[in-house]
Scaffold this motif. Structure first.
Motif, mmCIF file in Angstrom:
data_model
loop_
_atom_site.group_PDB
_atom_site.id
_atom_site.type_symbol
_atom_site.label_atom_id
_atom_site.label_comp_id
_atom_site.label_asym_id
_atom_site.label_seq_id
_atom_site.Cartn_x
_atom_site.Cartn_y
_atom_site.Cartn_z
ATOM 1 N N LYS A 184 35.171 -74.240 21.941
ATOM 2 C CA LYS A 184 33.982 -73.112 22.564
ATOM 3 C C LYS A 184 35.040 -71.631 22.881
ATOM 4 O O LYS A 184 33.935 -70.624 22.849
ATOM 5 N N ASP A 185 36.405 -71.536 22.948
ATOM 6 C CA ASP A 185 36.709 -70.160 22.592
ATOM 7 C C ASP A 185 37.098 -69.401 21.139
ATOM 8 O O ASP A 185 36.779 -68.684 21.348
ATOM 9 N N MET A 186 37.129 -70.455 20.520
ATOM 10 C CA MET A 186 36.841 -70.072 19.314
ATOM 11 C C MET A 186 35.552 -69.752 18.694
ATOM 12 O O MET A 186 35.478 -68.818 18.030
ATOM 13 N N ALA A 187 34.244 -70.759 19.352
ATOM 14 C CA ALA A 187 33.249 -69.672 18.820
ATOM 15 C C ALA A 187 32.673 -68.882 19.743
ATOM 16 O O ALA A 187 32.226 -68.158 18.707
ATOM 17 N N VAL A 188 33.657 -68.643 20.196
ATOM 18 C CA VAL A 188 33.649 -66.617 21.619
ATOM 19 C C VAL A 188 34.077 -65.999 21.002
ATOM 20 O O VAL A 188 33.754 -64.761 20.472
ATOM 21 N N LYS A 189 35.043 -66.031 19.905
ATOM 22 C CA LYS A 189 35.541 -65.527 19.415
ATOM 23 C C LYS A 189 34.748 -64.942 18.163
ATOM 24 O O LYS A 189 35.327 -63.755 17.511
ATOM 25 N N GLY A 190 34.367 -66.056 16.857
ATOM 26 C CA GLY A 190 33.493 -65.243 16.032
ATOM 27 C C GLY A 190 32.516 -65.341 16.517
ATOM 28 O O GLY A 190 32.638 -63.838 15.500
ATOM 29 N N ALA A 191 31.705 -64.957 17.544
ATOM 30 C CA ALA A 191 30.510 -64.738 17.907
ATOM 31 C C ALA A 191 30.436 -63.196 18.280
ATOM 32 O O ALA A 191 30.719 -62.284 17.598
ATOM 33 N N ILE A 192 31.714 -62.444 19.234
ATOM 34 C CA ILE A 192 31.928 -61.848 18.986
ATOM 35 C C ILE A 192 32.061 -60.463 17.810
ATOM 36 O O ILE A 192 31.939 -59.458 17.266
ATOM 37 N N ALA A 193 33.574 -61.166 17.058
ATOM 38 C CA ALA A 193 33.443 -60.584 15.900
ATOM 39 C C ALA A 193 32.302 -60.344 14.823
ATOM 40 O O ALA A 193 32.053 -59.638 14.106
ATOM 41 N N VAL A 194 30.863 -61.452 15.039
ATOM 42 C CA VAL A 194 29.794 -61.016 14.264
ATOM 43 C C VAL A 194 29.491 -60.007 14.690
ATOM 44 O O VAL A 194 28.700 -59.359 14.311
ATOM 45 N N VAL A 195 29.346 -60.087 15.857
ATOM 46 C CA VAL A 195 28.458 -59.085 16.919
ATOM 47 C C VAL A 195 28.821 -57.860 16.531
ATOM 48 O O VAL A 195 28.220 -56.494 16.332
ATOM 49 N N SER A 196 30.242 -57.570 16.530
ATOM 50 C CA SER A 196 30.953 -56.538 16.278
ATOM 51 C C SER A 196 30.595 -55.819 15.037
ATOM 52 O O SER A 196 30.123 -54.312 14.482
ATOM 53 N N ALA A 197 31.342 -56.651 13.837
ATOM 54 C CA ALA A 197 30.197 -56.327 12.633
ATOM 55 C C ALA A 197 29.352 -56.207 12.088
ATOM 56 O O ALA A 197 28.843 -54.645 11.615
ATOM 57 N N ALA A 198 27.478 -56.769 12.587
ATOM 58 C CA ALA A 198 26.664 -56.569 12.852
ATOM 59 C C ALA A 198 26.602 -55.279 13.065
ATOM 60 O O ALA A 198 25.543 -54.197 12.807
ATOM 61 N N PHE A 199 26.853 -54.748 14.792
ATOM 62 C CA PHE A 199 26.419 -53.590 14.529
ATOM 63 C C PHE A 199 27.550 -52.104 14.338
ATOM 64 O O PHE A 199 27.564 -51.439 15.403
#
Length: 112
Positions: free
Chosen positions: A83-98
């Motif tokens: 779960k922690d890895m998924a949250v960190k991955g999602a944060i990176a994707v959202v950051s890169a996308a926006f």
């Protein structure tokens, strides 16, 4: 001060799988014995300055109930890491996308 839940879980798991490694583990090991997750006995201090302190454990062993608890704790620990890895991955994707900073997204999603 109390320990964070994940740290306590990891300590219980380590004690159940490897046994108590030092006197710092004795208190938790005694709790496991008292709850039926392990067998053994503790030598308790009776002197005034150390009264009630666990000095030594004798014949510490894990019961079947303790083996089942260890398996449950391993599963919880594994799921928490995923779960922690998924949250960190999602944060990176959202950051890169926006095109915004990771720390801003972490604060917004996690509330840090």
């Amino acid at each position: 001060m109390t320990q964070p839940r994940t740290q306590l879980t990891e300590q219980y798991l380590r004690i159940l799988t490897s046994g108590p490694s030092s006197q710092a583990d004795y208190g938790l090991a005694v709790k496991l014995i008292n709850e039926g997750y392990a067998t053994g006995s503790a030598r308790i201090a009776r002197s005034h300055e150390d009264y009630g302190k666990v000095l030594d454990l004798v014949n510490f062993g894990v019961t079947t109930k303790g083996d089942l608890l260890a398996a449950q704790l391993e599963g919880q620990t594994r799921r928490a890491r995923i779960k922690d890895m998924a949250v960190k991955g999602a944060i990176a994707v959202v950051s890169a996308a926006f095109g915004i900073g990771v720390t801003l997204v972490e604060k917004a999603l996690i509330g840090c």
